[in-house]
Motif scaffolding. Structure first.
Motif, short mmCIF file in Angstrom:
data_model
loop_
_atom_site.label_atom_id
_atom_site.label_comp_id
_atom_site.label_asym_id
_atom_site.label_seq_id
_atom_site.Cartn_x
_atom_site.Cartn_y
_atom_site.Cartn_z
N ILE A 58 0.94 -1.14 0.03
CA ILE A 58 -0.02 0.10 0.12
C ILE A 58 0.89 1.32 0.15
O ILE A 58 1.88 1.34 0.89
CB ILE A 58 -0.90 -0.02 1.25
N THR A 60 1.44 5.27 0.00
CA THR A 60 0.72 6.41 0.60
C THR A 60 1.91 7.29 0.65
O THR A 60 3.12 7.24 0.44
CB THR A 60 0.37 6.20 2.13
N ILE A 86 -1.75 -1.36 -4.01
CA ILE A 86 -2.90 -0.16 -3.67
C ILE A 86 -2.01 1.21 -3.63
O ILE A 86 -1.05 1.21 -3.06
CB ILE A 86 -3.51 -0.50 -2.67
N ASP A 88 -3.04 4.52 -2.40
CA ASP A 88 -4.04 5.20 -1.19
C ASP A 88 -3.74 6.65 -1.03
O ASP A 88 -2.72 7.10 -0.59
CB ASP A 88 -4.06 4.34 -0.16
N GLU A 90 -5.17 8.47 0.79
CA GLU A 90 -5.52 9.20 2.15
C GLU A 90 -6.42 10.44 2.22
O GLU A 90 -6.28 11.27 3.24
CB GLU A 90 -4.17 9.21 2.95
N ARG A 114 -7.21 4.34 -4.55
CA ARG A 114 -8.38 4.48 -3.66
C ARG A 114 -8.22 5.71 -2.96
O ARG A 114 -7.02 6.10 -2.37
CB ARG A 114 -8.65 3.21 -2.88
N ASN A 115 -9.11 6.09 -2.23
CA ASN A 115 -9.31 7.31 -1.18
C ASN A 115 -8.46 8.44 -1.89
O ASN A 115 -7.76 9.30 -1.21
CB ASN A 115 -8.41 6.95 0.02
#
Length: 145
Positions: A58, A60, A86, A88, A90, A114-115
């Motif tokens: 993930i 970020t 992924i 992300d 955030e 995502r997000n």
């Protein structure tokens, strides 16, 4: 050696040189083992069909959101598909920006985005004057307000 054989050998050597130099210009860059972030790998990629392979995880933070292709025709792909790779956001910014006449030769494959959140259009992916190819990607919980 006859002139025909000499000419044929010269042509063969030129073709071999052309093939080797064409293949050599395409690089494979790995995130995070070689480059700490996706953006760092894009920054290092040449403006050819270099491939960036992202390991499972993930991703970020800075360098893994608000990613800019920098007008480079590159391939951005996961190592094992969207369930294990992924990006992300955030809820802190846009995902990927692809601008300025990039063709379908630019490929994004096997990622979950995502997000991602933006106050303009294109929360997960912003595309303008380009036509990248998306293969086996997932988009979840992204918002453009």
């Amino acid at each position: 050696m006859s002139q025909q054989k000499s000419f044929a050998l010269t042509i063969a050597l030129y073709l071999l040189f052309f093939v080797l130099t064409s293949v050599a210009r395409c690089a494979v860059l790995h995130v995070p083992s070689e480059y700490g972030t996706i953006q760092a790998a894009i920054d290092a990629a040449a403006n050819y069909d270099d491939t960036i392979i992202i390991a499972d995880g993930i991703y970020t933070g800075a360098g893994n959101r608000n990613i800019d292709f920098l007008r480079k025709s590159i391939n951005l792909q996961s190592e094992n598909g969207p369930l294990t790779c992924i990006l992300d956001g955030e809820n802190q910014g846009p995902g990927i920006s692809i601008y300025s006449s990039l063709s379908s030769n630019s490929v994004i494959e096997g990622l979950t985005l995502r997000n991602f959140l933006t106050n303009t259009s294109g929360a997960a992916v912003g595309i303008r004057e380009s036509s990248p190819t998306f293969i086996n990607c997932r988009f979840t919980n992204n918002r453009a307000e």
